[in-house]
Design a protein around this motif. Structure first.
Motif, PDB file in Angstrom:
ATOM      1  N   ALA A   1      -0.337  -6.066   3.221  1.00 52.21           N
ATOM      2  CA  ALA A   1      -1.869  -6.143   3.568  1.00 52.21           C
ATOM      3  C   ALA A   1      -3.208  -7.374   3.499  1.00 52.21           C
ATOM      4  O   ALA A   1      -2.952  -8.274   3.464  1.00 52.21           O
ATOM      5  N   LYS A   2      -3.929  -7.192   4.533  1.00 52.71           N
ATOM      6  CA  LYS A   2      -4.254  -8.056   4.499  1.00 52.71           C
ATOM      7  C   LYS A   2      -6.317  -7.649   4.595  1.00 52.71           C
ATOM      8  O   LYS A   2      -6.424  -6.727   4.418  1.00 52.71           O
ATOM      9  N   LYS A   3      -7.873  -8.707   4.781  1.00 53.61           N
ATOM     10  CA  LYS A   3      -8.644  -8.405   4.734  1.00 53.61           C
ATOM     11  C   LYS A   3      -9.080  -7.464   5.931  1.00 53.61           C
ATOM     12  O   LYS A   3     -10.008  -6.498   5.080  1.00 53.61           O
ATOM     13  N   LYS A   4      -8.623  -8.039   6.796  1.00 57.88           N
ATOM     14  CA  LYS A   4      -9.666  -6.659   7.545  1.00 57.88           C
ATOM     15  C   LYS A   4      -8.701  -5.092   7.689  1.00 57.88           C
ATOM     16  O   LYS A   4      -9.317  -3.873   8.156  1.00 57.88           O
ATOM     17  N   ASP A   5      -7.648  -4.901   6.564  1.00 52.66           N
ATOM     18  CA  ASP A   5      -7.107  -3.586   6.225  1.00 52.66           C
ATOM     19  C   ASP A   5      -8.138  -2.546   4.746  1.00 52.66           C
ATOM     20  O   ASP A   5      -7.743  -1.436   4.633  1.00 52.66           O
ATOM     21  N   LEU A   6      -9.349  -3.331   4.496  1.00 54.92           N
ATOM     22  CA  LEU A   6     -10.403  -3.071   3.206  1.00 54.92           C
ATOM     23  C   LEU A   6     -10.488  -1.368   3.281  1.00 54.92           C
ATOM     24  O   LEU A   6      -9.848  -0.781   3.201  1.00 54.92           O
ATOM     25  N   ASN A   7     -11.149  -1.157   4.842  1.00 59.71           N
ATOM     26  CA  ASN A   7     -12.096   0.326   5.322  1.00 59.71           C
ATOM     27  C   ASN A   7     -10.500   1.029   4.968  1.00 59.71           C
ATOM     28  O   ASN A   7     -10.805   2.079   4.704  1.00 59.71           O
ATOM     29  N   LEU A   8      -8.924   0.941   5.685  1.00 56.42           N
ATOM     30  CA  LEU A   8      -8.203   1.648   5.870  1.00 56.42           C
ATOM     31  C   LEU A   8      -8.461   1.921   4.868  1.00 56.42           C
ATOM     32  O   LEU A   8      -7.472   3.386   4.146  1.00 56.42           O
ATOM     33  N   LEU A   9      -8.014   0.863   3.484  1.00 56.41           N
ATOM     34  CA  LEU A   9      -6.816   1.309   2.337  1.00 56.41           C
ATOM     35  C   LEU A   9      -7.891   1.781   1.168  1.00 56.41           C
ATOM     36  O   LEU A   9      -7.527   2.729   0.529  1.00 56.41           O
ATOM     37  N   TYR A  10      -9.134   1.853   1.749  1.00 61.52           N
ATOM     38  CA  TYR A  10     -10.523   2.894   1.140  1.00 61.52           C
ATOM     39  C   TYR A  10     -10.323   4.011   1.472  1.00 61.52           C
ATOM     40  O   TYR A  10     -10.043   4.931   0.534  1.00 61.52           O
ATOM     41  N   GLN A  11     -10.245   3.946   2.713  1.00 65.03           N
ATOM     42  CA  GLN A  11      -9.711   5.271   2.972  1.00 65.03           C
ATOM     43  C   GLN A  11      -8.570   6.667   3.009  1.00 65.03           C
ATOM     44  O   GLN A  11      -8.479   7.311   2.064  1.00 65.03           O
ATOM     45  N   ILE A  12      -7.798   6.044   2.550  1.00 63.52           N
ATOM     46  CA  ILE A  12      -6.115   6.353   2.088  1.00 63.52           C
ATOM     47  C   ILE A  12      -6.540   6.929   0.573  1.00 63.52           C
ATOM     48  O   ILE A  12      -6.532   7.619  -0.349  1.00 63.52           O
ATOM     49  N   GLU A  13      -7.256   5.848  -0.138  1.00 65.41           N
ATOM     50  CA  GLU A  13      -7.845   5.986  -1.535  1.00 65.41           C
ATOM     51  C   GLU A  13      -8.084   7.571  -1.713  1.00 65.41           C
ATOM     52  O   GLU A  13      -8.525   8.162  -2.816  1.00 65.41           O
TER      53      GLU A  13
END
Length: 138
Positions: free
Chosen positions: A5-17
């Motif tokens: 994961a990179k910084k640009k993946d923050l929103n994606l990770l948050y949605q999964i979480e």
């Protein structure tokens, strides 16, 4: 496909979480995920061009600690958790691995045992009103 994961993946990770741990008090905030993106290792798994899960590892001096592991409910049961865990074990092989898991989470315990994690200790009241197993893979 699995990637770091990179910084640009923050929103994606948050949605999964939020999707996987929506009712849990320990669910990671966006700020926590931002911190982990900058300071720890997060691997994301894609299935049919969709990001469907991640795992977050904390690096310690002698081991890596699995801090969070999530596969979207709709994609569970397809072997994706096994693929992701196998990938991580190969990438992090220079150190031993450990994690904590709810004693009631039988699916996760079976997954970890399939990959040679062993229960080494019961952690009393580790989660709110529930014990956990400390599991290690040396």
């Amino acid at each position: 496909m699995i990637y770091k994961a990179k910084k640009k993946d923050l929103n994606l990770l948050y949605q999964i979480e939020k999707n996987v741990f929506k009712d849990e008090i320990f669910s990671l905030s966006k700020e926590s995920l931002r911190y982990h993106l900058n300071n720890n290792l997060i691997f994301i798994i894609k299935y049919e061009k969709i990001n469907v899960g991640y795992c977050l590892w904390l690096e310690r001096k002698k081991y890596y600690r699995l801090y969070s592991f999530a596969i979207l409910p709709k994609y569970q049961g397809k072997g994706l958790a096994s693929q992701l865990l196998k990938y991580c074990i190969e990438k992090l092989k220079e150190k031993s691995l450990q994690l904590e898991v709810r004693v009631s989470n039988e699916k996760a315990i079976l997954l970890y045992e399939r990959f040679a994690f062993k229960k080494v200790k019961v952690l009393k009241d580790y989660y709110k009103n529930e014990n956990a197993y400390l599991m290690k893979r040396v």
